[in-house]
Design an enzyme around this catalytic site. Structure first.
Site, PDB file in Angstrom:
ATOM      1  N   ASP A  12       0.026  -4.723  -3.591  1.00 52.99           N
ATOM      2  CA  ASP A  12       0.427  -6.089  -3.382  1.00 52.99           C
ATOM      3  C   ASP A  12       1.285  -6.596  -4.668  1.00 52.99           C
ATOM      4  O   ASP A  12       1.039  -5.868  -5.938  1.00 52.99           O
ATOM      5  CB  ASP A  12      -0.554  -7.068  -3.418  1.00 52.99           C
ATOM      6  CG  ASP A  12      -1.321  -7.065  -1.812  1.00 52.99           C
ATOM      7  OD1 ASP A  12      -0.773  -6.284  -1.014  1.00 52.99           O
ATOM      8  OD2 ASP A  12      -2.474  -7.692  -1.843  1.00 52.99           O
TER       9      ASP A  12
HETATM   10  N1  URA Z   1      -6.341  -4.537  -1.304  1.00 50.31           N
HETATM   11  C1  URA Z   1      -5.470  -5.597  -1.661  1.00 50.31           C
HETATM   12  O1  URA Z   1      -6.005  -6.842  -0.993  1.00 50.31           O
HETATM   13  N2  URA Z   1      -4.419  -5.519  -2.187  1.00 50.31           N
HETATM   14  C2  URA Z   1      -3.898  -4.551  -2.910  1.00 50.31           C
HETATM   15  O2  URA Z   1      -2.777  -4.724  -3.458  1.00 50.31           O
HETATM   16  C3  URA Z   1      -4.469  -3.454  -2.534  1.00 50.31           C
HETATM   17  C4  URA Z   1      -5.713  -3.444  -1.954  1.00 50.31           C
END
Ligand code: URA
Length: 284
Positions: free
Chosen positions: A103
């Site tokens: 993310d």
């Molecule tokens: N899980 C999440 O919620 N975000 C990420 O970036 C990676 C795994």
């Protein structure tokens, strides 16, 4: 142009020092000439390099380990935001793609490669490669949460999540001891590991070696630190798993993929090529 010893080491299973010995022993030729030195610069695309008479082909496989910084997208291009590809400079610029996604606000280990097979093998659900994260969540450590993660959680998808490993950490970086050696019912956690999952001891090792004190220092009032490892790669998986337990993720950083750990010396936004040993950790 690359050094001859570097080229040979990159394209074979020999170490740089083995390769140097081979060159000095006259076992390596470049375009038919054995009058070569380890530091000779060669053109991997056009020069013909042979070791013991066998031509060494140039595969050009590259894999970078990046410590992704928050605020950067793990996409190849975006009209508005900076992407991880924008951070990659020559000689790798615009030649690589990210292996999966983190993310925008997630930090930590992101691989960038030109090797489609490597990417497939790391991301394919059938391969169950573990992804391990350091996380700061709202609330206090809770043994019941560990149980829920171990059993699998309904996060609104067709199927519940596969069993995952959750361990709480104290803010000065210690593990809460009972979580390392014992599960809630007193059995060794390693007995119950799902396919592809790292062991609690390996998780401990990753945490000790790769989480900086500055990461722990982000932990605020009414928050706690934990490490979590999953063998799937669902959309926003870690945030949704904690959310299903009434917790909010305040900070998320990936610290390992399979047996490969984020190099703690890499500052956010920086990257380096994988070492030979690290390639082996990924490819077994
Ligand atoms: N899980 C999440 O919620 N975000 C990420 O970036 C990676 C795994």
């Amino acid at each position: 142009m690359v050094r001859l010893d570097r080229f040979l080491a990159d394209e074979s299973s020999f170490s740089r020092s083995d390769v140097k010995k081979m060159i000095r022993a006259g076992r390596v030729s470049v375009n038919g000439s054995f009058d070569v030195k380890p530091e000779l610069k060669i053109d991997p695309e056009n020069d013909c390099v042979k070791a013991d008479g066998v031509q060494i082909m140039h595969t050009g496989r590259v894999c970078l380990m990046m410590n992704k910084s928050a605020g950067v997208l793990s996409a190849t291009e975006d009209a508005r935001d900076r992407t991880v590809i924008d951070l990659v400079k020559e000689p790798y610029a615009n030649k690589l793609f990210p292996v999966g996604r983190l993310d925008k606000d997630t930090e930590g280990l992101l691989l960038l490669t030109n090797d489609g097979m490597l990417s497939h093998n790391l991301l394919s659900p059938a391969k169950h490669v573990s992804k391990t994260y350091f996380v700061i969540i709202t609330g206090a450590p809770d043994e019941q949460l560990r149980e829920k993660f171990r059993e699998g959680l309904d996060i609104g998808d067709k199927k519940p999540t596969l069993p995952s490993l959750l361990m709480f950490l104290s803010v000065d970086g210690d593990f809460l001891e009972e979580h390392i050696t014992q599960s809630a019912n007193g059995e060794d956690c390693r007995e119950q590991l799902p396919h592809g999952m790292i062991s609690p001891l390996q998780m401990k090792e990753f945490c000790i070696r790769s989480i900086a004190l500055a990461d722990y220092a982000r932990c605020g009032e009414n928050e706690c630190c934990a490490a979590v490892s999953v063998t799937e790669g669902r959309f926003h998986q870690i945030k949704r798993m904690f959310s299903a337990c009434g917790r909010e993720v305040r900070f998320l950083k990936r610290i390992a993929m399979g047996g490969l750990m984020l190099d703690p010396a890499l500052e956010p936004g920086y990257y380096r090529e994988l070492t030979k040993e690290e390639w082996k950790l990924l490819e077994g």
